[in-house]
Design a protein around this motif. Sequence first.
Motif, PDB file in Angstrom:
ATOM      1  N   ASP A  61      -4.101   1.558   3.206  1.00  0.00           N
ATOM      2  CA  ASP A  61      -2.647   1.422   3.273  1.00  0.00           C
ATOM      3  C   ASP A  61      -2.240   0.134   3.975  1.00  0.00           C
ATOM      4  OD1 ASP A  61      -3.154   1.925   5.965  1.00  0.00           O
ATOM      5  OD2 ASP A  61      -2.477   4.008   5.870  1.00  0.00           O
ATOM      6  N   ALA A  62      -0.939  -0.060   4.138  1.00  0.00           N
ATOM      7  CA  ALA A  62      -0.419  -1.303   4.710  1.00  0.00           C
ATOM      8  C   ALA A  62      -0.936  -1.533   6.126  1.00  0.00           C
ATOM      9  CB  ALA A  62       1.104  -1.278   4.693  1.00  0.00           C
ATOM     10  N   ALA A  63      -1.048  -0.455   6.904  1.00  0.00           N
ATOM     11  CA  ALA A  63      -1.509  -0.599   8.287  1.00  0.00           C
ATOM     12  C   ALA A  63      -2.944  -1.122   8.342  1.00  0.00           C
ATOM     13  CB  ALA A  63      -1.386   0.731   9.014  1.00  0.00           C
ATOM     14  N   LEU A  64      -3.815  -0.587   7.471  1.00  0.00           N
ATOM     15  CA  LEU A  64      -5.196  -1.066   7.445  1.00  0.00           C
ATOM     16  C   LEU A  64      -5.263  -2.509   6.955  1.00  0.00           C
ATOM     17  CD1 LEU A  64      -7.608   1.736   6.141  1.00  0.00           C
ATOM     18  CD2 LEU A  64      -7.693   0.513   8.310  1.00  0.00           C
ATOM     19  N   ILE A  65      -4.514  -2.804   5.923  1.00  0.00           N
ATOM     20  CA  ILE A  65      -4.529  -4.161   5.381  1.00  0.00           C
ATOM     21  C   ILE A  65      -4.026  -5.149   6.432  1.00  0.00           C
ATOM     22  CG2 ILE A  65      -3.488  -5.674   3.632  1.00  0.00           C
ATOM     23  CD1 ILE A  65      -3.565  -3.208   1.733  1.00  0.00           C
ATOM     24  N   GLY A  66      -3.089  -4.703   7.267  1.00  0.00           N
ATOM     25  CA  GLY A  66      -2.586  -5.555   8.343  1.00  0.00           C
ATOM     26  C   GLY A  66      -3.647  -5.916   9.361  1.00  0.00           C
ATOM     27  N   GLN A  67      -4.727  -5.118   9.436  1.00  0.00           N
ATOM     28  CA  GLN A  67      -5.811  -5.396  10.376  1.00  0.00           C
ATOM     29  C   GLN A  67      -6.934  -6.228   9.755  1.00  0.00           C
ATOM     30  OE1 GLN A  67      -7.051  -1.851  12.756  1.00  0.00           O
ATOM     31  NE2 GLN A  67      -5.476  -0.773  11.579  1.00  0.00           N
ATOM     32  N   ALA A  68      -6.783  -6.570   8.486  1.00  0.00           N
ATOM     33  CA  ALA A  68      -7.834  -7.316   7.802  1.00  0.00           C
ATOM     34  C   ALA A  68      -7.999  -8.706   8.409  1.00  0.00           C
ATOM     35  CB  ALA A  68      -7.510  -7.436   6.316  1.00  0.00           C
ATOM     36  N   GLY A  69      -9.236  -9.160   8.427  1.00  0.00           N
ATOM     37  CA  GLY A  69      -9.504 -10.503   8.916  1.00  0.00           C
ATOM     38  C   GLY A  69      -9.140 -11.559   7.880  1.00  0.00           C
ATOM     39  N   ASP A  70      -9.148 -12.801   8.312  1.00  0.00           N
ATOM     40  CA  ASP A  70      -8.789 -13.898   7.410  1.00  0.00           C
ATOM     41  C   ASP A  70      -9.811 -14.091   6.299  1.00  0.00           C
ATOM     42  OD1 ASP A  70      -6.513 -14.388   8.897  1.00  0.00           O
ATOM     43  OD2 ASP A  70      -7.476 -15.921  10.151  1.00  0.00           O
ATOM     44  N   THR A  71     -11.007 -13.574   6.498  1.00  0.00           N
ATOM     45  CA  THR A  71     -12.045 -13.777   5.480  1.00  0.00           C
ATOM     46  C   THR A  71     -11.896 -12.822   4.295  1.00  0.00           C
ATOM     47  OG1 THR A  71     -13.545 -12.236   6.612  1.00  0.00           O
ATOM     48  CG2 THR A  71     -13.711 -14.585   7.194  1.00  0.00           C
ATOM     49  N   ASP A  86      -2.624  -0.133  -1.159  1.00  0.00           N
ATOM     50  CA  ASP A  86      -1.308  -0.766  -1.161  1.00  0.00           C
ATOM     51  C   ASP A  86      -1.468  -2.161  -1.758  1.00  0.00           C
ATOM     52  OD1 ASP A  86       1.129  -2.038  -0.605  1.00  0.00           O
ATOM     53  OD2 ASP A  86       1.459  -0.822   1.188  1.00  0.00           O
ATOM     54  N   VAL A  87      -1.377  -2.229  -3.086  1.00  0.00           N
ATOM     55  CA  VAL A  87      -1.641  -3.472  -3.810  1.00  0.00           C
ATOM     56  C   VAL A  87      -0.614  -4.546  -3.446  1.00  0.00           C
ATOM     57  CG1 VAL A  87      -1.890  -4.509  -6.105  1.00  0.00           C
ATOM     58  CG2 VAL A  87      -2.711  -2.172  -5.702  1.00  0.00           C
ATOM     59  N   GLU A  88       0.623  -4.160  -3.260  1.00  0.00           N
ATOM     60  CA  GLU A  88       1.680  -5.121  -2.939  1.00  0.00           C
ATOM     61  C   GLU A  88       1.434  -5.775  -1.585  1.00  0.00           C
ATOM     62  OE1 GLU A  88       4.692  -7.602  -2.935  1.00  0.00           O
ATOM     63  OE2 GLU A  88       4.210  -6.369  -4.697  1.00  0.00           O
ATOM     64  N   THR A  89       1.092  -4.976  -0.574  1.00  0.00           N
ATOM     65  CA  THR A  89       0.805  -5.542   0.750  1.00  0.00           C
ATOM     66  C   THR A  89      -0.415  -6.436   0.697  1.00  0.00           C
ATOM     67  OG1 THR A  89       1.795  -3.649   1.879  1.00  0.00           O
ATOM     68  CG2 THR A  89       0.241  -4.965   3.140  1.00  0.00           C
ATOM     69  N   ALA A  90      -1.433  -6.025  -0.062  1.00  0.00           N
ATOM     70  CA  ALA A  90      -2.620  -6.865  -0.214  1.00  0.00           C
ATOM     71  C   ALA A  90      -2.246  -8.210  -0.823  1.00  0.00           C
ATOM     72  CB  ALA A  90      -3.655  -6.152  -1.076  1.00  0.00           C
ATOM     73  N   ARG A  91      -1.407  -8.189  -1.839  1.00  0.00           N
ATOM     74  CA  ARG A  91      -0.994  -9.446  -2.486  1.00  0.00           C
ATOM     75  C   ARG A  91      -0.305 -10.373  -1.493  1.00  0.00           C
ATOM     76  NH1 ARG A  91       3.267 -11.930  -4.273  1.00  0.00           N
ATOM     77  NH2 ARG A  91       4.615 -10.255  -3.537  1.00  0.00           N
ATOM     78  N   ARG A  92       0.580  -9.788  -0.674  1.00  0.00           N
ATOM     79  CA  ARG A  92       1.295 -10.613   0.302  1.00  0.00           C
ATOM     80  C   ARG A  92       0.350 -11.230   1.331  1.00  0.00           C
ATOM     81  NH1 ARG A  92       5.356  -6.403   0.137  1.00  0.00           N
ATOM     82  NH2 ARG A  92       4.522  -5.560   2.103  1.00  0.00           N
ATOM     83  N   VAL A 323      -5.901  -6.183 -10.459  1.00  0.00           N
ATOM     84  CA  VAL A 323      -4.744  -5.284 -10.550  1.00  0.00           C
ATOM     85  C   VAL A 323      -3.537  -6.005  -9.975  1.00  0.00           C
ATOM     86  CG1 VAL A 323      -3.755  -3.090  -9.806  1.00  0.00           C
ATOM     87  CG2 VAL A 323      -6.194  -3.249 -10.345  1.00  0.00           C
ATOM     88  N   LEU A 324      -2.440  -5.986 -10.705  1.00  0.00           N
ATOM     89  CA  LEU A 324      -1.221  -6.615 -10.249  1.00  0.00           C
ATOM     90  C   LEU A 324      -0.250  -5.557  -9.716  1.00  0.00           C
ATOM     91  CD1 LEU A 324      -0.685  -9.130 -13.190  1.00  0.00           C
ATOM     92  CD2 LEU A 324      -1.741  -9.570 -10.957  1.00  0.00           C
ATOM     93  N   PRO A 325       0.539  -5.880  -8.708  1.00  0.00           N
ATOM     94  CA  PRO A 325       1.492  -4.902  -8.173  1.00  0.00           C
ATOM     95  C   PRO A 325       2.429  -4.396  -9.265  1.00  0.00           C
ATOM     96  CG  PRO A 325       1.344  -6.817  -6.735  1.00  0.00           C
ATOM     97  CD  PRO A 325       0.573  -7.165  -7.978  1.00  0.00           C
ATOM     98  N   GLY A 326       2.651  -3.088  -9.242  1.00  0.00           N
ATOM     99  CA  GLY A 326       3.592  -2.490 -10.191  1.00  0.00           C
ATOM    100  C   GLY A 326       2.983  -2.086 -11.496  1.00  0.00           C
ATOM    101  N   VAL A 327       1.695  -2.461 -11.747  1.00  0.00           N
ATOM    102  CA  VAL A 327       1.079  -2.109 -13.027  1.00  0.00           C
ATOM    103  C   VAL A 327       0.676  -0.644 -13.028  1.00  0.00           C
ATOM    104  CG1 VAL A 327      -0.909  -2.553 -14.523  1.00  0.00           C
ATOM    105  CG2 VAL A 327       0.321  -4.460 -13.478  1.00  0.00           C
ATOM    106  N   PHE A 328       0.210  -0.115 -11.894  1.00  0.00           N
ATOM    107  CA  PHE A 328      -0.219   1.290 -11.805  1.00  0.00           C
ATOM    108  C   PHE A 328       0.859   2.109 -11.144  1.00  0.00           C
ATOM    109  CE2 PHE A 328      -4.162  -0.485 -12.918  1.00  0.00           C
ATOM    110  CZ  PHE A 328      -4.949   0.535 -13.403  1.00  0.00           C
TER     111      PHE A 328
END
Length: 328
Positions: A61-71, A86-92, A323-328
């Motif tokens: 989810d968005a919270a986990l993706i927010g903790q992702a490293g720069d790599t 959360d494909v949209e948050t990942a894209r951002r 996968v693009l946001p909004g496709v699924f």
Amino acid sequence: MPMKRLSVVVTRRLPEAVETRLTELFDATLRDDDTPMTRAEIAAAMAGADVLVPTITDNIDAALIGQAGDTLKLIANYGAGVDHIDVETARRRGILVSNTPDVMTDDTADMVMGLMLAVMRRMQEGLVTMQAGDWGGWAPTAFVGTRLGGKRLGILGMGRIGQAVARRANAFGMQIHYHNRRRLRAETEEALEATWWESLDQMVARMDVISVNCPHTPSTFHLLNARRLKLMKPSAVIVNTSRGEVIDESALTRMLKADELAGAGLDVYQHGIRGNPELVNMRNVAMTPHMGSATIEGRIEMGEKVLLNIKTFADGHRPPDQVLPGVF
């Protein structure tokens, strides 16, 4: 000087051939036992890896993706459905997401027919009776079910899997109906001998069997809600191999208990692995543990898709199954 290999973390055990190839191509961290990673373990993996390979059991989810490293630049999902990411948050965050489409079509369609047969021919009851040693011998009125031939099948979601179900059901002599966001091309309808219903309400009210084959999205959550389930004939059967969230499971349970539906074949559940406990011992319900894609051929092909997506990304190109946001 050799190019640095991508750091890839896999959250679950995968088929041995897939794990071996991942290790050959990348700096892969594999799971020692076949249990889900904890949320903290996933967060740690995302903080240091270049690529994460999750499965449906991981809620990215968005919270986990927010903790992702720069790599972290790619989430290469092992599976077709991505409603747990959360494909949209990942894209951002500049993180690509890929999946493994088109490899489980036939396996899942086979499962639909298996569950349909299990419920309509009362195989579940027969198995339980034999396993308990309670069979008293053949009788003309024992375990009488209903044949598939001549029944109207309503397919909810006429994508690849829905169409594969239609082809199989045609061979059983069923009449094919469907509801979809978009009507199929005329030649496809003709080949499948399928009738399109613009109104889902009108379709479900007339069908003998409903097969759920649409993905879980905000627009399909409880698409088969209490009101729509009430439209179905008391003699009708419902089969779901897609996502549990598409059906209001509580309403379905109440109707099955009240004999307002003839039966259900379920491979997926609204609350993950925890289907409504009241369903478990119902004589007219066949339940399986999300086995729709569970063939060795399908699971290896899924892994090959993951490998291709990561290798293509490592070579500096867009993954073929992005996968693009909004496709699924």
